[in-house]
Design an enzyme around this catalytic site. Structure first.
Site, PDB file in Angstrom:
ATOM      1  N   SER A 184     -15.473  21.907 -29.835  1.00  0.00           N
ATOM      2  CA  SER A 184     -15.545  20.584 -30.434  1.00  0.00           C
ATOM      3  C   SER A 184     -14.453  20.462 -31.487  1.00  0.00           C
ATOM      4  O   SER A 184     -14.109  21.436 -32.151  1.00  0.00           O
ATOM      5  CB  SER A 184     -16.922  20.395 -31.079  1.00  0.00           C
ATOM      6  OG  SER A 184     -16.853  19.426 -32.093  1.00  0.00           O
ATOM      7  N   LYS A 230     -19.109  25.210 -31.449  1.00  0.00           N
ATOM      8  CA  LYS A 230     -19.446  24.708 -30.117  1.00  0.00           C
ATOM      9  C   LYS A 230     -18.720  25.409 -28.978  1.00  0.00           C
ATOM     10  O   LYS A 230     -17.570  25.818 -29.096  1.00  0.00           O
ATOM     11  CB  LYS A 230     -19.116  23.211 -30.040  1.00  0.00           C
ATOM     12  CG  LYS A 230     -20.049  22.367 -30.889  1.00  0.00           C
ATOM     13  CD  LYS A 230     -21.398  22.193 -30.236  1.00  0.00           C
ATOM     14  CE  LYS A 230     -21.333  20.992 -29.311  1.00  0.00           C
ATOM     15  NZ  LYS A 230     -22.605  20.746 -28.670  1.00  0.00           N
ATOM     16  N   GLU A 280     -19.757  19.364 -16.700  1.00  0.00           N
ATOM     17  CA  GLU A 280     -20.103  17.960 -16.971  1.00  0.00           C
ATOM     18  C   GLU A 280     -19.206  17.024 -16.170  1.00  0.00           C
ATOM     19  O   GLU A 280     -19.638  15.985 -15.674  1.00  0.00           O
ATOM     20  CB  GLU A 280     -19.979  17.663 -18.468  1.00  0.00           C
ATOM     21  CG  GLU A 280     -21.011  18.418 -19.313  1.00  0.00           C
ATOM     22  CD  GLU A 280     -20.627  18.426 -20.784  1.00  0.00           C
ATOM     23  OE1 GLU A 280     -20.597  17.353 -21.376  1.00  0.00           O
ATOM     24  OE2 GLU A 280     -20.340  19.512 -21.317  1.00  0.00           O
ATOM     25  N   HIS A 317     -40.328  20.244 -11.299  1.00  0.00           N
ATOM     26  CA  HIS A 317     -40.497  19.294 -12.423  1.00  0.00           C
ATOM     27  C   HIS A 317     -39.883  19.850 -13.709  1.00  0.00           C
ATOM     28  O   HIS A 317     -40.333  19.498 -14.806  1.00  0.00           O
ATOM     29  CB  HIS A 317     -41.969  18.955 -12.675  1.00  0.00           C
ATOM     30  CG  HIS A 317     -42.733  18.593 -11.435  1.00  0.00           C
ATOM     31  ND1 HIS A 317     -42.923  17.300 -11.030  1.00  0.00           N
ATOM     32  CD2 HIS A 317     -43.307  19.374 -10.492  1.00  0.00           C
ATOM     33  CE1 HIS A 317     -43.622  17.295  -9.901  1.00  0.00           C
ATOM     34  NE2 HIS A 317     -43.859  18.549  -9.546  1.00  0.00           N
ATOM     35  N   SER A 327       0.842  -1.203   0.000  1.00  0.00           N
ATOM     36  CA  SER A 327       0.000   0.000   0.000  1.00  0.00           C
ATOM     37  C   SER A 327       0.875   1.251   0.000  1.00  0.00           C
ATOM     38  O   SER A 327       0.377   2.367  -0.003  1.00  0.00           O
ATOM     39  CB  SER A 327      -0.926   0.019   1.221  1.00  0.00           C
ATOM     40  OG  SER A 327      -0.185  -0.144   2.411  1.00  0.00           O
TER      41      SER A 327
HETATM   42  N1  ARG Z   1      -0.953  -1.256   5.384  1.00  0.00           N
HETATM   43  C1  ARG Z   1      -1.847  -1.742   6.370  1.00  0.00           C
HETATM   44  C2  ARG Z   1      -3.198  -1.059   6.246  1.00  0.00           C
HETATM   45  O1  ARG Z   1      -3.266  -0.077   5.612  1.00  0.00           O
HETATM   46  C3  ARG Z   1      -1.299  -1.511   7.734  1.00  0.00           C
HETATM   47  C4  ARG Z   1      -1.769  -2.467   8.749  1.00  0.00           C
HETATM   48  C5  ARG Z   1      -1.262  -3.829   8.470  1.00  0.00           C
HETATM   49  N2  ARG Z   1      -1.450  -4.676   9.585  1.00  0.00           N
HETATM   50  C6  ARG Z   1      -1.174  -5.953   9.522  1.00  0.00           C
HETATM   51  N3  ARG Z   1      -1.330  -6.649  10.603  1.00  0.00           N
HETATM   52  N4  ARG Z   1      -0.811  -6.558   8.418  1.00  0.00           N
HETATM   53  O2  ARG Z   1      -4.176  -1.499   6.752  1.00  0.00           O
END
Ligand code: ARG
Length: 462
Positions: A280, A286, A293, A159, A26
């Site tokens: 356009s 246009k 939008e 409406h 992540s």
């Molecule tokens: N990257 C994880 C999250 O966003 C952090 C927590 C991970 N915890 C674990 N026990 N693997 O949730």
């Protein structure tokens, strides 16, 4: 420790599959939490020091190391390695590399589970303040535009059919009200999330004497979460925040829809500045309101995040599950999308104008004064239902003759209803009608002028 430097390398055999490294990480998106992660770590380390779990010298090393890391990340010098999975591990690994043994004590009594929950709350608290400021700027832009049009009638629609006359200022202020509720809702969301999960550990708390009140105080939380299981697993605040963003997107989308319709040749009520239009590639004439939008279109992505967030939560067993890592994708998407849309809307509003002459020229269409005529009869003693019928008949007659109510001669009026006198003409026509509005909240010129003053005062306080 092996290549990744993770503490669990002794528990798991071999290296993580390359595919799994990409899948589980992540870091690519949670690195934006870094400041909050570092703030949480410093508070935690300070508390460990106060509780005599680490020495003052170790605390100083940890703190200085974290400050350095913060600067490296801010300046772009920090080398992110996705094998570290997330921002928590990336920073901790860098700290250990930098200061050695003292760094290995930072995670005492802490888990990434309470760490990420803390970071997310801290981030959101700030993000909400930024978003509230953006909303305030949009409200100010609407009020400023409204100031120009307290005396300019336009048709109000129900409406999407012509209903009653109003003044343009009051129409614009109706959006200020919607965004006001969004502002309040975000404030409520912030109040509710402002409690500290830090010290909940992985799920059950810790056998180490953590002073949770201390870390909470240091981080500006108003208290601690009372149950560690709830502390690590609660993501209500994420769902609530995205819901609040969804309603903002809804309000923006409706505003955008109005302005798109009103800027069409068929209406020509408003002109959107060329800066916010495109043309356009094929049709040379246009002038398209693409920004509006897109404001409308991006609402879909915010709603998508809301459904995603709720769905992520619905089937997870107590307590933390890795599913929750996905929360940030949707929280960030909702925040970023709505922030951009609020800013865009504010810019458009600040640069648009209402074509008052054109609007005024069309006010005789659609019998906008019919309800006011019925109320005129009521004030002369005719029961409303009867008055409604009388005016309905008059409107039908006008439609046949292709004229407006104001064109009906007094004799004909009196033939339809005895009580009508020649003061009736003061109650006809859009301008006259708006000036006669009496009830609180009505959208006439007097009320609009007062409301503009009210909102200027309110918004000045922020
Ligand atoms: N990257 C994880 C999250 O966003 C952090 C927590 C991970 N915890 C674990 N026990 N693997 O949730």
């Amino acid at each position: 420790m092996g290549q990744s430097g993770k503490s669990w390398e002794k528990r798991l055999s071999g290296e993580t599959d390359e595919l799994a490294i990409d899948f589980v990480e992540s870091l690519s998106y949670d690195k934006r939490l870094y400041k909050y992660d570092i703030a949480g770590s410093i508070a935690h380390a300070q508390m460990l020091c106060d509780q005599k779990m680490i020495t003052k010298a170790e605390f100083a090393e940890i703190k200085n190391g974290l400050f350095e890391i913060s600067e490296e990340i801010a300046s772009g010098k920090f080398k992110f390695d996705k094998a570290q999975e997330d921002i928590h591990m990336a920073i901790e690994a860098a700290l250990i590399k930098k200061i050695g043994d003292a760094g290995k004590k930072l995670h005492t009594g802490r888990s990434r589970n309470d760490q990420v929950a803390t970071d997310a709350r801290l981030w959101m608290r700030d993000e909400i303040e930024l978003l509230r400021t953006r909303i305030t700027l949009l409200q100010k832009a609407l009020v400023k535009l409204a100031t120009k049009y307290t005396n300019s009638p336009m048709p109000a629609y129900t409406h999407l059919q012509r209903a009653q006359p109003i003044v343009i200022a009051g129409y614009l202020l109706s959006f200020v009200e919607q965004f006001q509720r969004d502002h309040i809702r975000l404030g409520n969301c912030s109040d509710l999330l402002n409690v500290s999960p830090l010290g909940s550990g992985a799920v059950a708390g810790s056998t180490i004497p953590l002073d949770r009140e201390s870390t909470a105080r240091q981080l500006g939380f108003k208290g601690i979460m009372r149950n560690s299981m709830d502390g690590v697993s609660d993501r209500d605040f994420c769902a609530e925040f995205i819901f609040d963003c969804s309603l903002i997107a809804t309000h923006l989308s409706r505003l955008a829809e109005d302005f798109i319709i009103y800027s069409s040749s068929e209406f020509s009520f408003v002109t959107i500045d060329d800066k916010y239009c495109t043309s356009s590639s094929m049709m040379p004439q246009k002038r398209n309101p693409d920004m509006l939008e897109l404001i409308r279109g991006k609402t879909g992505s915010v709603y998508g995040s809301l459904v995603a967030m709720l769905t992520i939560l619905k089937g997870t067993p107590s307590t933390y599950n890795r599913d929750m890592q996905e929360d940030k994708i949707h929280v960030f998407n909702a925040a970023d999308t709505v922030s951009a849309s609020v800013d865009m809307a504010a810019a458009i509003v600040s640069n648009m104008k209402f074509n008052t002459k054109h609007i005024a020229a069309g006010l005789d269409e659609g019998f906008l004064d019919a309800t006011a005529l019925a109320e005129y009869l009521v004030k002369k003693g005719v029961p409303f239902r009867e008055a409604h019928g009388v005016v309905g008949g008059l409107v039908a007659g006008c439609e046949d003759k292709n004229c407006k109510l104001g064109d009906v001669p007094l004799k004909e009026f009196q033939a339809a209803c005895r009580v009508i006198e020649d003061d009736v003409y003061d109650s006809l026509g859009a301008g006259n009608v708006t000036r006669q509005y009496l009830s609180a909240g009505a959208v006439g010129p007097e009320q609009a002028a007062e409301e503009v003053i009210y909102w200027k005062e309110q918004l000045k306080k922020r």
